[in-house]
Design a protein around this motif. Structure first.
Motif, PDB file in Angstrom:
ATOM      1  N   MET A 103       0.832   6.254 -13.990  1.00  0.00           N
ATOM      2  CA  MET A 103       1.558   5.111 -13.435  1.00  0.00           C
ATOM      3  C   MET A 103       0.600   4.047 -12.924  1.00  0.00           C
ATOM      4  N   PRO A 104       0.988   2.764 -13.030  1.00  0.00           N
ATOM      5  CA  PRO A 104       0.158   1.704 -12.447  1.00  0.00           C
ATOM      6  C   PRO A 104       0.119   1.848 -10.924  1.00  0.00           C
ATOM      7  N   ARG A 105      -1.023   1.539 -10.318  1.00  0.00           N
ATOM      8  CA  ARG A 105      -1.191   1.757  -8.890  1.00  0.00           C
ATOM      9  C   ARG A 105      -0.317   0.843  -8.055  1.00  0.00           C
ATOM     10  N   ASP A 106       0.141  -0.287  -8.637  1.00  0.00           N
ATOM     11  CA  ASP A 106       1.000  -1.204  -7.883  1.00  0.00           C
ATOM     12  C   ASP A 106       2.484  -0.987  -8.157  1.00  0.00           C
ATOM     13  N   MET A 107       2.822   0.132  -8.779  1.00  0.00           N
ATOM     14  CA  MET A 107       4.222   0.431  -9.063  1.00  0.00           C
ATOM     15  C   MET A 107       4.991   0.608  -7.760  1.00  0.00           C
ATOM     16  N   VAL A 108       6.182   0.009  -7.687  1.00  0.00           N
ATOM     17  CA  VAL A 108       6.999   0.080  -6.480  1.00  0.00           C
ATOM     18  C   VAL A 108       7.799   1.378  -6.481  1.00  0.00           C
ATOM     19  N   MET A 109       7.652   2.141  -5.408  1.00  0.00           N
ATOM     20  CA  MET A 109       8.386   3.391  -5.254  1.00  0.00           C
ATOM     21  C   MET A 109       8.973   3.458  -3.854  1.00  0.00           C
ATOM     22  N   THR A 110      10.022   4.250  -3.705  1.00  0.00           N
ATOM     23  CA  THR A 110      10.640   4.417  -2.398  1.00  0.00           C
ATOM     24  C   THR A 110       9.708   5.189  -1.482  1.00  0.00           C
ATOM     25  N   PRO A 111       9.403   4.637  -0.309  1.00  0.00           N
ATOM     26  CA  PRO A 111       8.495   5.344   0.612  1.00  0.00           C
ATOM     27  C   PRO A 111       9.065   6.690   1.029  1.00  0.00           C
ATOM     28  N   ALA A 112       8.191   7.637   1.252  1.00  0.00           N
ATOM     29  CA  ALA A 112       8.613   8.972   1.684  1.00  0.00           C
ATOM     30  C   ALA A 112       9.089   8.924   3.131  1.00  0.00           C
ATOM     31  N   ILE A 113      10.038   9.779   3.447  1.00  0.00           N
ATOM     32  CA  ILE A 113      10.515   9.925   4.819  1.00  0.00           C
ATOM     33  C   ILE A 113       9.735  11.068   5.459  1.00  0.00           C
ATOM     34  N   TRP A 114       8.994  10.734   6.494  1.00  0.00           N
ATOM     35  CA  TRP A 114       8.143  11.728   7.135  1.00  0.00           C
ATOM     36  C   TRP A 114       8.964  12.622   8.070  1.00  0.00           C
ATOM     37  N   THR A 115       9.070  13.869   7.685  1.00  0.00           N
ATOM     38  CA  THR A 115       9.690  14.900   8.513  1.00  0.00           C
ATOM     39  C   THR A 115       8.657  15.999   8.728  1.00  0.00           C
ATOM     40  N   MET A 149       2.657   5.311  -3.637  1.00  0.00           N
ATOM     41  CA  MET A 149       1.797   5.907  -4.655  1.00  0.00           C
ATOM     42  C   MET A 149       0.534   6.510  -4.036  1.00  0.00           C
ATOM     43  N   MET A 150       0.438   6.394  -2.705  1.00  0.00           N
ATOM     44  CA  MET A 150      -0.688   6.928  -1.935  1.00  0.00           C
ATOM     45  C   MET A 150      -2.009   6.270  -2.319  1.00  0.00           C
ATOM     46  N   VAL A 151      -1.967   4.935  -2.443  1.00  0.00           N
ATOM     47  CA  VAL A 151      -3.156   4.123  -2.645  1.00  0.00           C
ATOM     48  C   VAL A 151      -3.115   2.962  -1.659  1.00  0.00           C
ATOM     49  N   THR A 152      -4.274   2.419  -1.321  1.00  0.00           N
ATOM     50  CA  THR A 152      -4.338   1.314  -0.371  1.00  0.00           C
ATOM     51  C   THR A 152      -3.607   0.089  -0.922  1.00  0.00           C
ATOM     52  N   THR A 153      -2.988  -0.670  -0.016  1.00  0.00           N
ATOM     53  CA  THR A 153      -2.203  -1.835  -0.426  1.00  0.00           C
ATOM     54  C   THR A 153      -2.950  -3.148  -0.230  1.00  0.00           C
TER      55      THR A 153
END
Length: 272
Positions: free
Chosen positions: A50-62, A143-147
């Motif tokens: 996947m491209p590093r700038d792909m938009v994904m729904t952020p994870a919900i931290w539990t 995507m767990m990469v710097t923005t």
């Protein structure tokens, strides 16, 4: 009388083979689980494509998600760091067998490895905390990469400068010299084996933790970065020119970071 030394060497060789096969099995299973996604919804192979700038729904931290991230980081550290620790573990197994002939070497070697991995478990907990903080502040994407280029450049430059630091090279010398390390830090008993493993793990942290932080720049689940950093760590610790390799990589990282800063600055000035 010549038969006894021959039999002893066969036993020692067989036991070292068992230790080696055990290490290879753990390493292979760790890499396999990382490739499958380490418990995530997507495999690492899919994430890498996947491209590093792909938009994904952020994870919900539990609490459950944090535990999953901790497990992901820890297994990834096992996959990345255990190969470079294998020479130390095999030499420890041989010395341990000769010191305590009545005990199988995989017992004390397993305890030594547990101490080593305990140090990386602590690193994994710190990495999860950093990941949570960066995601909450919007500096790390789903995507767990710097923005931002600024943060990416800061990580590159910090990792590059650390490659030149006296602490890095003092720790690297310990990692590159298993026999010297064991001679200087030998402790008896299973408790001693754990403490030696923990000490060796602490040296590896001093040597490699900044390199592991590069995963935030390249992608925590990007197999190219995970595999590349694991290979770099292994080469630094095993090649005769390992210290010079560390310097070369450090210089390249600093230059890369400076170029990112220059590019980001130019972009800002263009907007003005």
């Amino acid at each position: 009388m010549k038969l006894l030394p021959s039999m002893l060497e066969k036993v020692l060789h067989r036991d070292r083979v068992i230790v080696g096969v055990g290490l290879l099995s753990v390493i292979a299973l760790s890499w396999f689980w990382v490739a499958l996604g380490a418990g995530m919804d997507m495999s690492a192979v899919e994430v890498t494509r996947m491209p590093r700038d792909m938009v994904m729904t952020p994870a919900i931290w539990t609490a459950g998600y944090a535990a999953l991230m901790l497990l992901m980081w820890f297994v990834m550290m096992v996959a990345m760091m255990l190969p470079s620790a294998t020479p130390m573990l095999l030499i420890f197994a041989r010395v341990s067998q000769r010191e305590r002939a009545a005990e199988r070497p995989w017992v004390s070697t397993g305890i030594f490895a547990s101490g080593y991995l305990a140090a990386w478990a602590c690193f994994s907990a710190g990495a999860v905390a950093m990941q949570w903080g960066l995601e909450k502040s919007g500096l790390l994407s789903a995507m767990m990469v710097t923005t931002t280029a600024w943060l990416g450049a800061a990580i590159l430059i910090a990792a590059g400068l650390w490659q030149f630091s006296p602490i890095k090279h003092a720790c690297l010398r310990q990692c590159r010299s298993p026999v010297s390390f064991l001679a200087a830090h030998w402790r008896v008993g299973r408790g001693g084996a754990f403490r030696m493993g923990l000490t060796h793990g602490a040296y590896c942290l001093g040597c490699c933790s900044f390199l592991m932080a590069l995963l935030f720049f390249g992608g925590v689940m990007n197999l190219w970065w995970v595999g590349g950093l694991a290979a770099l760590v292994l080469l630094e610790k095993t090649l005769p020119i390992g210290h010079w390799l560390a310097y070369a990589v450090g210089g390249a990282l600093v230059v890369w970071g400076v170029c990112l800063v220059a590019s980001a600055s130019k972009h800002v000035f263009d907007l003005l």
